[in-house]
Design a protein around this motif. Structure first.
Motif, PDB file in Angstrom:
ATOM      1  N   TYR A   1     -65.597 -18.007 -46.397  1.00 51.70           N
ATOM      2  CA  TYR A   1     -64.213 -18.458 -46.465  1.00 51.70           C
ATOM      3  C   TYR A   1     -63.293 -17.259 -46.374  1.00 51.70           C
ATOM      4  N   THR A   2     -62.737 -17.010 -45.195  1.00 43.53           N
ATOM      5  CA  THR A   2     -61.894 -15.848 -44.969  1.00 43.53           C
ATOM      6  C   THR A   2     -60.421 -16.215 -45.081  1.00 43.53           C
ATOM      7  N   THR A   3     -59.596 -15.208 -45.090  1.00 39.60           N
ATOM      8  CA  THR A   3     -58.153 -15.435 -45.139  1.00 39.60           C
ATOM      9  C   THR A   3     -57.697 -16.216 -43.914  1.00 39.60           C
ATOM     10  N   LYS A   4     -58.260 -15.909 -42.752  1.00 38.23           N
ATOM     11  CA  LYS A   4     -57.893 -16.634 -41.528  1.00 38.23           C
ATOM     12  C   LYS A   4     -58.259 -18.114 -41.631  1.00 38.23           C
ATOM     13  N   ASN A   5     -59.443 -18.408 -42.170  1.00 40.31           N
ATOM     14  CA  ASN A   5     -59.845 -19.805 -42.361  1.00 40.31           C
ATOM     15  C   ASN A   5     -58.895 -20.509 -43.326  1.00 40.31           C
ATOM     16  N   ALA A   6     -58.563 -19.822 -44.416  1.00 39.33           N
ATOM     17  CA  ALA A   6     -57.655 -20.399 -45.411  1.00 39.33           C
ATOM     18  C   ALA A   6     -56.288 -20.643 -44.797  1.00 39.33           C
ATOM     19  N   GLN A   7     -55.804 -19.703 -43.996  1.00 47.93           N
ATOM     20  CA  GLN A   7     -54.497 -19.843 -43.361  1.00 47.93           C
ATOM     21  C   GLN A   7     -54.467 -21.065 -42.442  1.00 47.93           C
TER      22      GLN A   7
ATOM     23  N   GLN B   1     -56.399 -23.743 -42.669  1.00 43.68           N
ATOM     24  CA  GLN B   1     -56.531 -24.940 -43.492  1.00 43.68           C
ATOM     25  C   GLN B   1     -55.198 -25.284 -44.171  1.00 43.68           C
ATOM     26  N   VAL B   2     -54.497 -24.274 -44.671  1.00 39.68           N
ATOM     27  CA  VAL B   2     -53.202 -24.500 -45.321  1.00 39.68           C
ATOM     28  C   VAL B   2     -52.176 -24.974 -44.294  1.00 39.68           C
ATOM     29  N   ALA B   3     -52.171 -24.385 -43.108  1.00 40.84           N
ATOM     30  CA  ALA B   3     -51.240 -24.809 -42.053  1.00 40.84           C
ATOM     31  C   ALA B   3     -51.488 -26.273 -41.677  1.00 40.84           C
ATOM     32  N   ALA B   4     -52.756 -26.663 -41.582  1.00 45.04           N
ATOM     33  CA  ALA B   4     -53.080 -28.057 -41.260  1.00 45.04           C
ATOM     34  C   ALA B   4     -52.605 -28.990 -42.377  1.00 45.04           C
TER      35      ALA B   4
END
Length: 191
Positions: free
Chosen positions: A109-115, A117-120
């Motif tokens: 779970y990277t920052t890019k993945n989190a970003q 997911q949050v944007a979605a």
């Protein structure tokens, strides 16, 4: 973002002054015959140790007298705690791991993945509240009833947890808001 580091170390008056802005997302200033209201929409982050020395409940010995621990915790009233959505316990890290070559957390779970997911999740909320430009945290009780979509199993679990932990009405509804956000992060239409 409003950060209160060592939250219980602030004066009780300062802590209690946060109640209105956390609830209404606004601050009212009254002087003489005039009042002014300003927007105060922020993410509130607070840190706190378990006791004044910071060692209560850890492997290190606590040096605090029991009444000091009680007094320290009492600075955070129920109404203030009711307005905080999430609590996270952070445990100590073994010192030998601080300078290790391997990451402290073994996760994909990277920052890019989190970003992403949050944007979605934000996009789902933007569609849900198109006319109001709200987010889940801003939902009223009416909004929660219209948009939460709890399954029967989720509602039964929430009701049981509410009874067991004696949640206030505010805390109950806050749990639904957080659950709706978790469902959005998972791109689920229901909780």
């Amino acid at each position: 973002v409003l950060l209160f580091d060592e939250f219980p170390e602030f004066s009780r008056v300062s802590i209690e002054a946060l109640r209105q802005p956390l609830e209404t997302r606004s601050v009212t200033i009254a002087r003489a015959k005039e009042t002014a209201q300003y927007p105060a929409h922020f993410i509130f982050v607070a840190t706190a140790n378990p006791c004044p020395c910071g060692n209560y409940g850890t492997a290190k010995p606590c040096r605090c007298m029991p009444h000091h621990v009680t007094q320290y915790r009492k600075k955070l009233s129920g109404p203030i705690l009711d307005r905080i959505d999430l609590y996270v316990d952070v445990h100590s890290v073994e010192h030998r791991r601080l300078l290790a070559d391997t990451p402290l957390q073994d996760s994909d779970y990277t920052t890019k993945n989190a970003q992403k997911q949050v944007a979605a999740a934000h996009a789902l909320q933007a569609v849900r509240f198109a006319e109001d430009s709200k987010r889940n945290a801003d939902m009223t009780n009416k909004d929660i009833k219209a948009h939460a979509f709890l399954t029967d199993a989720a509602k039964n679990l929430l009701d049981a947890a509410s009874a067991k932990f004696d949640l206030s009405a505010r805390a109950y509804m806050r749990c639904v808001k957080v659950a709706r956000t978790i469902a959005d992060l998972d791109e689920s239409s229901t909780i």
